[in-house]
Write a protein that holds these residues in place. Structure first.
Motif, mmCIF file in Angstrom:
data_model
loop_
_atom_site.group_PDB
_atom_site.id
_atom_site.type_symbol
_atom_site.label_atom_id
_atom_site.label_comp_id
_atom_site.label_asym_id
_atom_site.label_seq_id
_atom_site.Cartn_x
_atom_site.Cartn_y
_atom_site.Cartn_z
ATOM 1 N N LEU A 45 0.853 -1.180 0.000
ATOM 2 C CA LEU A 45 0.000 0.000 0.000
ATOM 3 C C LEU A 45 0.889 1.230 0.000
ATOM 4 O O LEU A 45 2.018 1.183 0.492
ATOM 5 N N HIS A 46 0.388 2.310 -0.511
ATOM 6 C CA HIS A 46 1.189 3.530 -0.604
ATOM 7 C C HIS A 46 1.176 4.304 0.698
ATOM 8 O O HIS A 46 0.117 4.487 1.299
ATOM 9 N N GLY A 47 2.361 4.747 1.119
ATOM 10 C CA GLY A 47 2.484 5.628 2.283
ATOM 11 C C GLY A 47 2.159 4.957 3.597
ATOM 12 O O GLY A 47 1.753 3.804 3.661
ATOM 13 N N GLY A 48 2.344 5.707 4.668
ATOM 14 C CA GLY A 48 2.014 5.245 6.007
ATOM 15 C C GLY A 48 0.668 5.795 6.401
ATOM 16 O O GLY A 48 -0.235 5.940 5.587
ATOM 17 N N ARG A 49 0.522 6.166 7.662
ATOM 18 C CA ARG A 49 -0.729 6.778 8.101
ATOM 19 C C ARG A 49 -0.941 8.082 7.344
ATOM 20 O O ARG A 49 -0.002 8.678 6.848
ATOM 21 N N GLY A 50 -2.168 8.523 7.306
ATOM 22 C CA GLY A 50 -2.485 9.732 6.550
ATOM 23 C C GLY A 50 -1.604 10.908 6.896
ATOM 24 O O GLY A 50 -1.133 11.640 6.028
ATOM 25 N N SER A 51 -1.333 11.101 8.170
ATOM 26 C CA SER A 51 -0.517 12.243 8.592
ATOM 27 C C SER A 51 0.954 12.054 8.258
ATOM 28 O O SER A 51 1.711 13.014 8.217
ATOM 29 N N GLU A 52 1.378 10.810 8.015
ATOM 30 C CA GLU A 52 2.778 10.526 7.733
ATOM 31 C C GLU A 52 3.035 10.174 6.271
ATOM 32 O O GLU A 52 4.166 9.925 5.902
ATOM 33 N N ALA A 53 2.010 10.122 5.469
ATOM 34 C CA ALA A 53 2.129 9.577 4.122
ATOM 35 C C ALA A 53 3.241 10.220 3.304
ATOM 36 O O ALA A 53 3.911 9.548 2.532
ATOM 37 N N GLU A 54 3.473 11.491 3.456
ATOM 38 C CA GLU A 54 4.501 12.180 2.693
ATOM 39 C C GLU A 54 5.830 12.236 3.431
ATOM 40 O O GLU A 54 6.807 12.745 2.912
ATOM 41 N N SER A 55 5.880 11.712 4.622
ATOM 42 C CA SER A 55 7.092 11.745 5.424
ATOM 43 C C SER A 55 8.096 10.723 4.922
ATOM 44 O O SER A 55 7.741 9.631 4.499
ATOM 45 N N ARG A 56 9.371 11.065 5.000
ATOM 46 C CA ARG A 56 10.408 10.115 4.605
ATOM 47 C C ARG A 56 10.507 8.959 5.590
ATOM 48 O O ARG A 56 11.042 7.916 5.277
ATOM 49 N N SER A 57 10.004 9.163 6.803
ATOM 50 C CA SER A 57 10.110 8.116 7.813
ATOM 51 C C SER A 57 8.865 7.231 7.877
ATOM 52 O O SER A 57 8.769 6.384 8.752
ATOM 53 N N ALA A 58 7.924 7.422 6.967
ATOM 54 C CA ALA A 58 6.712 6.594 6.972
ATOM 55 C C ALA A 58 7.094 5.138 6.719
ATOM 56 O O ALA A 58 7.867 4.832 5.824
ATOM 57 N N MET A 59 6.555 4.259 7.539
ATOM 58 C CA MET A 59 6.856 2.840 7.397
ATOM 59 C C MET A 59 5.945 2.219 6.333
ATOM 60 O O MET A 59 4.778 2.590 6.230
ATOM 61 N N PRO A 60 6.480 1.286 5.556
ATOM 62 C CA PRO A 60 5.665 0.635 4.522
ATOM 63 C C PRO A 60 4.459 -0.088 5.124
ATOM 64 O O PRO A 60 4.549 -0.662 6.204
ATOM 65 N N ARG A 61 3.340 -0.038 4.410
ATOM 66 C CA ARG A 61 2.113 -0.714 4.822
ATOM 67 C C ARG A 61 1.787 -1.779 3.786
ATOM 68 O O ARG A 61 2.041 -1.609 2.605
ATOM 69 N N TRP A 62 1.183 -2.865 4.255
ATOM 70 C CA TRP A 62 0.863 -3.994 3.400
ATOM 71 C C TRP A 62 -0.553 -4.459 3.649
ATOM 72 O O TRP A 62 -1.071 -4.339 4.745
ATOM 73 N N ARG A 63 -1.146 -5.026 2.607
ATOM 74 C CA ARG A 63 -2.479 -5.636 2.693
ATOM 75 C C ARG A 63 -2.300 -7.122 2.395
ATOM 76 O O ARG A 63 -1.705 -7.495 1.378
ATOM 77 N N PHE A 64 -2.804 -7.967 3.279
ATOM 78 C CA PHE A 64 -2.730 -9.408 3.111
ATOM 79 C C PHE A 64 -4.148 -9.966 3.059
ATOM 80 O O PHE A 64 -4.988 -9.589 3.872
ATOM 81 N N VAL A 65 -4.396 -10.841 2.105
ATOM 82 C CA VAL A 65 -5.697 -11.500 1.978
ATOM 83 C C VAL A 65 -5.454 -12.995 2.159
ATOM 84 O O VAL A 65 -4.572 -13.571 1.518
ATOM 85 N N LEU A 66 -6.231 -13.625 3.058
ATOM 86 C CA LEU A 66 -6.088 -15.045 3.317
ATOM 87 C C LEU A 66 -7.451 -15.675 3.532
ATOM 88 O O LEU A 66 -8.450 -14.970 3.623
ATOM 89 N N ARG A 67 -7.471 -16.974 3.591
ATOM 90 C CA ARG A 67 -8.741 -17.663 3.842
ATOM 91 C C ARG A 67 -9.290 -17.213 5.189
ATOM 92 O O ARG A 67 -8.553 -16.836 6.080
ATOM 93 N N GLU A 68 -10.598 -17.293 5.317
ATOM 94 C CA GLU A 68 -11.266 -16.802 6.520
ATOM 95 C C GLU A 68 -10.735 -17.472 7.786
ATOM 96 O O GLU A 68 -10.599 -18.684 7.858
ATOM 97 N N THR A 69 -10.411 -16.641 8.767
ATOM 98 C CA THR A 69 -10.020 -17.111 10.093
ATOM 99 C C THR A 69 -10.407 -16.038 11.105
ATOM 100 O O THR A 69 -10.338 -14.857 10.804
ATOM 101 N N GLN A 70 -10.815 -16.474 12.270
ATOM 102 C CA GLN A 70 -11.166 -15.530 13.320
ATOM 103 C C GLN A 70 -10.125 -15.546 14.432
ATOM 104 O O GLN A 70 -10.351 -15.003 15.506
#
Length: 108
Positions: A45-70
């Motif tokens: 995913l692009h950028g970090g949190r909304g307030s940090e999205a343009e920051s050089r220190s924003a940590m990478p964010r990822w989206r993972f999709v897997l079979r249903e589990t609770q």
């Protein structure tokens, strides 16, 4: 993703949760218990949190999709290809194919 999405679940992830054990002083142990290992599809995913999205220190964010589990909860730790992430949100989706969607942010 179509009716069957098992072909896109190519990444192996491990979910861990901080141990409920306490030391002699009652502090939380710095130990993690494995919740499970899952096959998942990973997407950057692009950028970090909304307030940090343009920051050089924003940590990478990822989206993972897997079979249903609770079994997975926000705050759990996700390990993937040598990266350590914290799960920010867990969404259970029941449309067409039941699945779990995780949003995770890398930690320093």
């Amino acid at each position: 993703m179509g009716r069957e999405f098992s072909g896109v679940l190519r990444e192996r992830i491990v979910i861990e949760r901080q141990s409920a054990e306490r030391d002699a002083l009652g502090s939380a142990e710095a130990q993690f218990d494995t919740v499970g290992e899952y096959w998942a599809a990973a997407e950057a995913l692009h950028g970090g949190r909304g307030s940090e999205a343009e920051s050089r220190s924003a940590m990478p964010r990822w989206r993972f999709v897997l079979r249903e589990t609770q079994a997975i909860r926000p705050g759990d730790r996700l390990l993937w290809t040598g990266r350590v992430m914290v799960i920010a949100s867990v969404v259970l989706e029941h449309r067409l194919i039941p699945k779990t969607i995780l949003l995770a942010e890398e930690t320093r």
